[in-house]
Design a protein around this motif. Structure first.
Motif, mmCIF file in Angstrom:
data_model
loop_
_atom_site.group_PDB
_atom_site.id
_atom_site.type_symbol
_atom_site.label_atom_id
_atom_site.label_comp_id
_atom_site.label_asym_id
_atom_site.label_seq_id
_atom_site.Cartn_x
_atom_site.Cartn_y
_atom_site.Cartn_z
ATOM 1 N N GLY A 1 -34.324 45.564 3.629
ATOM 2 C CA GLY A 1 -32.939 45.120 3.494
ATOM 3 C C GLY A 1 -32.015 46.301 3.752
ATOM 4 O O GLY A 1 -32.303 47.151 4.596
ATOM 5 N N ARG A 2 -30.919 46.342 2.989
ATOM 6 C CA ARG A 2 -29.930 47.405 3.199
ATOM 7 C C ARG A 2 -30.555 48.799 3.082
ATOM 8 O O ARG A 2 -30.387 49.646 3.955
ATOM 9 C CB ARG A 2 -28.799 47.266 2.173
ATOM 10 C CG ARG A 2 -27.847 46.134 2.446
ATOM 11 C CD ARG A 2 -26.834 46.033 1.325
ATOM 12 N NE ARG A 2 -27.469 45.563 0.106
ATOM 13 C CZ ARG A 2 -27.420 44.304 -0.307
ATOM 14 N NH1 ARG A 2 -26.724 43.423 0.333
ATOM 15 N NH2 ARG A 2 -28.043 43.952 -1.408
ATOM 16 N N ILE A 3 -31.253 49.046 1.959
ATOM 17 C CA ILE A 3 -31.783 50.394 1.717
ATOM 18 C C ILE A 3 -32.993 50.667 2.610
ATOM 19 O O ILE A 3 -33.075 51.720 3.258
ATOM 20 C CB ILE A 3 -32.140 50.575 0.227
ATOM 21 C CG1 ILE A 3 -30.887 50.397 -0.642
ATOM 22 C CG2 ILE A 3 -32.761 51.944 -0.017
ATOM 23 C CD1 ILE A 3 -31.141 50.319 -2.138
ATOM 24 N N GLY A 4 -33.908 49.708 2.662
ATOM 25 C CA GLY A 4 -35.108 49.888 3.475
ATOM 26 C C GLY A 4 -34.777 50.209 4.922
ATOM 27 O O GLY A 4 -35.428 51.049 5.560
ATOM 28 N N TYR B 1 -42.799 45.822 5.889
ATOM 29 C CA TYR B 1 -43.193 44.528 5.336
ATOM 30 C C TYR B 1 -41.989 43.915 4.634
ATOM 31 O O TYR B 1 -41.341 44.572 3.809
ATOM 32 C CB TYR B 1 -44.347 44.667 4.326
ATOM 33 C CG TYR B 1 -44.581 43.376 3.582
ATOM 34 C CD1 TYR B 1 -45.073 42.252 4.246
ATOM 35 C CD2 TYR B 1 -44.273 43.264 2.233
ATOM 36 C CE1 TYR B 1 -45.246 41.052 3.591
ATOM 37 C CE2 TYR B 1 -44.447 42.062 1.560
ATOM 38 C CZ TYR B 1 -44.930 40.959 2.243
ATOM 39 O OH TYR B 1 -45.091 39.768 1.588
ATOM 40 N N ASP B 2 -41.681 42.679 4.986
ATOM 41 C CA ASP B 2 -40.587 41.955 4.335
ATOM 42 C C ASP B 2 -40.902 40.472 4.490
ATOM 43 O O ASP B 2 -41.515 40.068 5.483
ATOM 44 C CB ASP B 2 -39.249 42.291 5.019
ATOM 45 C CG ASP B 2 -38.049 41.911 4.146
ATOM 46 O OD1 ASP B 2 -37.282 42.787 3.752
ATOM 47 O OD2 ASP B 2 -37.890 40.708 3.855
ATOM 48 N N VAL B 3 -40.508 39.668 3.520
ATOM 49 C CA VAL B 3 -40.721 38.222 3.659
ATOM 50 C C VAL B 3 -39.906 37.684 4.835
ATOM 51 O O VAL B 3 -40.285 36.720 5.477
ATOM 52 C CB VAL B 3 -40.342 37.434 2.377
ATOM 53 C CG1 VAL B 3 -41.475 37.464 1.376
ATOM 54 C CG2 VAL B 3 -39.047 37.937 1.767
ATOM 55 N N HIS C 1 -38.545 48.963 -1.524
ATOM 56 C CA HIS C 1 -37.115 48.608 -1.499
ATOM 57 C C HIS C 1 -36.895 47.107 -1.628
ATOM 58 O O HIS C 1 -35.988 46.549 -0.999
ATOM 59 C CB HIS C 1 -36.475 49.157 -0.219
ATOM 60 C CG HIS C 1 -36.664 50.629 -0.092
ATOM 61 N ND1 HIS C 1 -36.032 51.520 -0.926
ATOM 62 C CD2 HIS C 1 -37.492 51.368 0.692
ATOM 63 C CE1 HIS C 1 -36.428 52.750 -0.633
ATOM 64 N NE2 HIS C 1 -37.322 52.687 0.339
ATOM 65 N N VAL C 2 -37.741 46.457 -2.444
ATOM 66 C CA VAL C 2 -37.560 45.021 -2.706
ATOM 67 C C VAL C 2 -36.778 44.858 -4.011
ATOM 68 O O VAL C 2 -36.797 45.743 -4.851
ATOM 69 C CB VAL C 2 -38.925 44.296 -2.841
ATOM 70 C CG1 VAL C 2 -39.598 44.177 -1.485
ATOM 71 C CG2 VAL C 2 -39.832 44.993 -3.847
ATOM 72 N N PRO C 3 -36.116 43.717 -4.186
ATOM 73 C CA PRO C 3 -35.491 43.469 -5.487
ATOM 74 C C PRO C 3 -36.580 43.070 -6.487
ATOM 75 O O PRO C 3 -37.676 42.684 -6.071
ATOM 76 C CB PRO C 3 -34.572 42.280 -5.213
ATOM 77 C CG PRO C 3 -35.194 41.574 -4.052
ATOM 78 C CD PRO C 3 -35.895 42.621 -3.229
ATOM 79 N N LEU D 1 -40.845 58.849 -8.294
ATOM 80 C CA LEU D 1 -40.349 57.662 -9.004
ATOM 81 C C LEU D 1 -38.953 57.881 -9.572
ATOM 82 O O LEU D 1 -38.718 58.851 -10.289
ATOM 83 C CB LEU D 1 -41.301 57.317 -10.159
ATOM 84 C CG LEU D 1 -42.793 57.198 -9.817
ATOM 85 C CD1 LEU D 1 -43.617 57.093 -11.096
ATOM 86 C CD2 LEU D 1 -43.041 56.011 -8.900
ATOM 87 N N ASP D 2 -38.068 56.963 -9.260
ATOM 88 C CA ASP D 2 -36.702 57.019 -9.815
ATOM 89 C C ASP D 2 -36.494 55.916 -10.850
ATOM 90 O O ASP D 2 -35.504 55.934 -11.569
ATOM 91 C CB ASP D 2 -35.672 56.866 -8.676
ATOM 92 C CG ASP D 2 -34.237 57.040 -9.162
ATOM 93 O OD1 ASP D 2 -33.970 58.018 -9.897
ATOM 94 O OD2 ASP D 2 -33.387 56.196 -8.823
ATOM 95 N N VAL D 3 -37.400 54.949 -10.858
ATOM 96 C CA VAL D 3 -37.227 53.774 -11.723
ATOM 97 C C VAL D 3 -38.526 53.485 -12.467
ATOM 98 O O VAL D 3 -39.614 53.778 -11.962
ATOM 99 C CB VAL D 3 -36.817 52.542 -10.880
ATOM 100 C CG1 VAL D 3 -35.385 52.672 -10.382
ATOM 101 C CG2 VAL D 3 -37.758 52.355 -9.690
#
Ligand code: NAD
Length: 305
Positions: free
Chosen positions: A148-151, A168-170, A200-202, A253-255
């Motif tokens: 998406g935006r970030i990826g 990889y993205d849906v 970078h997925v939600p 890791l940031d999260v």
């Protein structure tokens, strides 16, 4: 009309609110009890990832017309309940994309060159040259999970560095993939073939623990995992095992599944991990953009535009 700013907000954003004739009440991160008092007569609330705007809070704010998140994630807002009451939700989804993408790239270089580890050793008085053998990013393969935006920005920078890009993205967007010299593949193929995997997925039901034991075991033993998305996209226990037992070589890791990360968490004991305290959007530019964008949106809603 009153606007409650319940989290740090850029001064230019405050100016936008005041110039529109709104009264600004500024109190950073009130606890839930205090928040209940503060929202009683406000028309808008502006938050960041905190505080939580729950059903309980919404129920004691009869004038509330808009809830604004100066950033992206809406996890701390009961969006469905707010919408059922006709309250609008606004955010600034793109304001921090560049900053998060740059942090992901920073973590890649950091883990690949053991920068944080080397710095820790220097401070201990240890000249750890031998333990700091790293690798270059040029010519390596980056797997971008979530395009998406970030990826997209991460992939673009990686391409410019000379990395091969797997995506990889849906949502299979061949055109966009081509723009960054990337190749769309399925997740397993990406995991097996990437030297660095960046997430970078939600966080959704589908992406919860998307990277667990099976996926980590598919990755190369010399691969690195970067997560700047949401902690729960990765099964933390499986990741700790992977890093301890060498299924993969390192992580940035940031999260985290639990934030703040508990003081003696096993991740803090590992030399092959670089940890940052959810600072993806913590740049002057991202904060200014996010603040101004939501302030403008709040004004629009309250002025009925
Ligand atoms: P986005 O919506 O632009 O992109 C997400 C992409 O993921 C989309 O292309 C979507 O199709 C894809 N996707 C969704 N579900 C998927 C699935 N099950 N499998 C594969 N792909 C899937 O989002 P964005 O703005 O790029 O943000 C991405 C992530 O970054 C979010 O999790 C957000 O919370 C996080 N984020 C973190 C920080 C930070 O401070 N670290 C700051 C901002 C955003």
């Amino acid at each position: 009309m009153k606007v409650l700013v319940a989290a740090p907000l850029h001064e230019k954003a405050i100016e936008i609110l005041k110039n529109a004739g709104l009264e600004v009440v500024y109190e950073e991160y009130p606890d839930q009890e205090r928040l209940k008092e503060l929202v009683k007569d406000v028309s808008a609330i502006i938050v960041r990832s905190k505080p939580k705007v729950t059903k309980e809070i919404i129920d004691v704010a009869p004038n509330l017309k808009v809830i604004a998140r100066a950033g992206v994630g809406l996890d701390n807002i009961d969006v469905e309940y707010a919408k059922s009451k006709g309250i609008e939700i606004v955010n600034a989804p793109a304001a921090s994309s560049r900053s998060v993408a740059e942090l992901a790239i920073a973590l890649m270089f950091n883990v690949a060159r053991k920068v944080a580890f080397a710095d820790r050793k220097m401070r201990e008085g240890v000249w750890a040259k031998k333990q700091c053998m790293g690798f270059e990013l040029e010519g390596k393969t980056l797997g971008v999970v979530g395009f998406g935006r970030i990826g997209y920005i991460v992939a673009k920078i990686a391409n410019a560095i000379g990395m091969n890009v797997l995506i990889y993205d849906v949502n299979k967007n061949e055109e966009r993939a081509k723009e960054v010299g990337g190749k769309l593949v399925e997740l397993d193929e990406l995991l097996k073939n990437s030297d660095i995997v960046t997430l970078h997925v939600p966080l959704t039901k589908e992406t919860y623990h998307m990277i667990g034991e099976r996926e980590l075991k598919l990755m190369k033993p010399n691969a690195i995992l970067i997560n700047t998305s949401r902690g729960a996209v990765v099964d933390t226990n499986a990741l700790v095992n992977a890093l301890q037992e060498g299924w993969i070589a390192g992580a940035g890791l940031d999260v985290f599944e639990e934030e703040p990360l508990p003081k003696d968490h096993p991740l803090t004991k590992l030399d092959n991990v670089v940890l940052t305290p959810h600072i993806g959007a913590s740049t002057v530019e991202a904060q200014e953009r996010a603040g101004m964008e939501v302030a403008e949106k709040v004004v629009k809603v309250l002025k009925g535009e």
